[in-house]
Design an enzyme around this catalytic site. Structure first.
Site, short mmCIF file in Angstrom:
data_model
loop_
_atom_site.label_atom_id
_atom_site.label_comp_id
_atom_site.label_asym_id
_atom_site.label_seq_id
_atom_site.Cartn_x
_atom_site.Cartn_y
_atom_site.Cartn_z
N SER A 1 6.17 -5.95 10.07
CA SER A 1 6.21 -4.90 9.47
C SER A 1 5.80 -3.63 10.51
O SER A 1 4.66 -3.80 10.80
CB SER A 1 5.47 -4.55 8.23
N ASP B 1 7.76 5.56 4.36
CA ASP B 1 7.10 4.62 4.73
C ASP B 1 7.10 4.43 6.27
O ASP B 1 7.30 3.45 6.97
CB ASP B 1 7.73 3.17 4.20
N HIS C 1 2.81 1.56 5.18
CA HIS C 1 1.93 0.47 4.19
C HIS C 1 1.12 -0.52 5.15
O HIS C 1 0.31 -0.88 4.56
CB HIS C 1 3.10 -0.43 3.35
#
Length: 349
Positions: A232, A149, A119
């Site tokens: 992230s 992911d 993402h």
């Protein structure tokens, strides 16, 4: 007077002996302080396992800058609704704008392989990787898996720092967990990653699809080490300075960390990396059958007491399921030892 001489000589000898012993002990302590750290000094030292682990891994934790293109449609009159007739005379203004984004990543191979979240780089037109030492590289997307992911990037550089990958299957709840990344990197003009520390709060956590905007996650590592926006794709490290996970998302009510952070286990990332290296992509398994979840209605129609699992609704002749002896109306409860209630469960197991 003569009878006092033995006593005087004895006392003088004791004093000399004590002085020599004391001097020897002081010398030993001085020598010991130079050659080794005494146990009592360890407790006062600031060089803990967390410091050593952070120093070892931080050079390999990078910031990942992306640029995506977004189509914007604006109404010249600010009308709350539109129709085809009105649009003929007063068409809306449509244009494209560049939207920057930022996340983190980890260099896991000296050839320039970087792991990050899918993402972070999704729909990116440009991807740049910035190292803590100030170097900047254009990155190429080698492979991407929205299901897990995870994305694999490639940069071209020399003498690249590398994070050593550990074994996420051997994690123990309560052991140190160190999160390293670039939170709010767009607000802080500094390429050095941020370090936060906590523990492994739980392992093998399954997160429902409705709980995150990126979908469902399986077998996640839970930690209370602070993971904030921009973290992230960064590194989750153990006390030995080994990469054990890729930081992915948090549960939060106000946007900041509340001690519920989750990371993708590094052993899963290893499998994704092996797929990308061998096939240039992450293959989607073809079992040669179609399935559907067993909800309460399906369970009643099939005469089963409880809902749960999957039921095979079709078999491709000659496919893997057919060769394995599976047949329509067979019920699947687990895949690879994990409870399975929908297709996403099965794909992620």
């Amino acid at each position: 007077m003569r009878r006092w001489w033995p006593t005087i000589l004895f006392v003088f000898g004791v004093v000399l002996g004590v002085g020599a012993t004391t001097s020897a002990l002081r010398g030993e302590r001085r020598a010991g302080a130079v050659t080794r750290v005494m146990p009592e000094d360890l407790g006062r030292s600031r060089r803990t396992a967390i410091v050593s682990a952070a120093e070892r891994v931080s050079p390999a934790v990078v910031s990942v800058s992306v640029v995506t293109t977004r189509t914007v449609r604006t109404d010249p009159f600010g009308m709350p609704f539109r129709d085809d007739f009105f649009d003929r005379f007063f068409p809306p203004s449509v244009y494209q704008e560049k939207v920057p984004g930022l996340g983190s990543g980890v260099i896991i191979d000296a050839s320039g392989i970087v792991l990050t979240n899918s993402h972070v780089v999704r729909n990116a037109d440009e991807i740049k990787v910035n190292l803590p030492d100030g170097r900047h590289f254009d990155a190429k997307l080698l492979g991407d898996s929205p299901i897990y992911d995870l994305s694999v990037l490639k940069i071209e550089g020399e003498r690249l720092p590398v994070a050593i990958m550990g074994d996420s299957d051997s994690l123990v709840v309560g052991e140190w967990a160190i999160a390293i990344g670039n939170p709010f990197g767009y607000l802080i003009n500094d390429s050095q990653p941020t370090v936060t520390a906590g523990v492994v709060s739980a392992t093998r956590r399954d997160i429902k699809a409705e709980a995150t905007p990126s979908g469902m996650y399986k077998n996640m590592i839970q930690t209370d080490a602070a993971i904030n926006p921009g973290n992230s794709g960064g590194a989750l490290v153990n006390a030995d300075g080994q990469l054990i996970g890729i930081n992915t998302f948090i549960f939060t009510s106000g946007g900041g960390s509340i001690g519920l952070g989750f990371a993708i286990p590094i052993n899963l990332a290893k499998r994704v990396l092996a797929e990308v290296r061998k096939f240039g992509r992450v293959r989607v398994a073809w079992p040669g059958m179609t399935v559907q979840p067993v909800n309460e209605l399906v369970a009643r129609r099939l005469g089963w007491d409880k809902a749960g699992g999957l039921v095979i609704s079709g078999i491709d002749r000659g496919g893997p399921a057919d060769r394995a002896g599976l047949r329509p109306l067979d019920r699947i409860r687990t895949v690879n030892g994990r409870v399975t209630n929908n297709v996403e469960d099965a794909q992620s197991s």
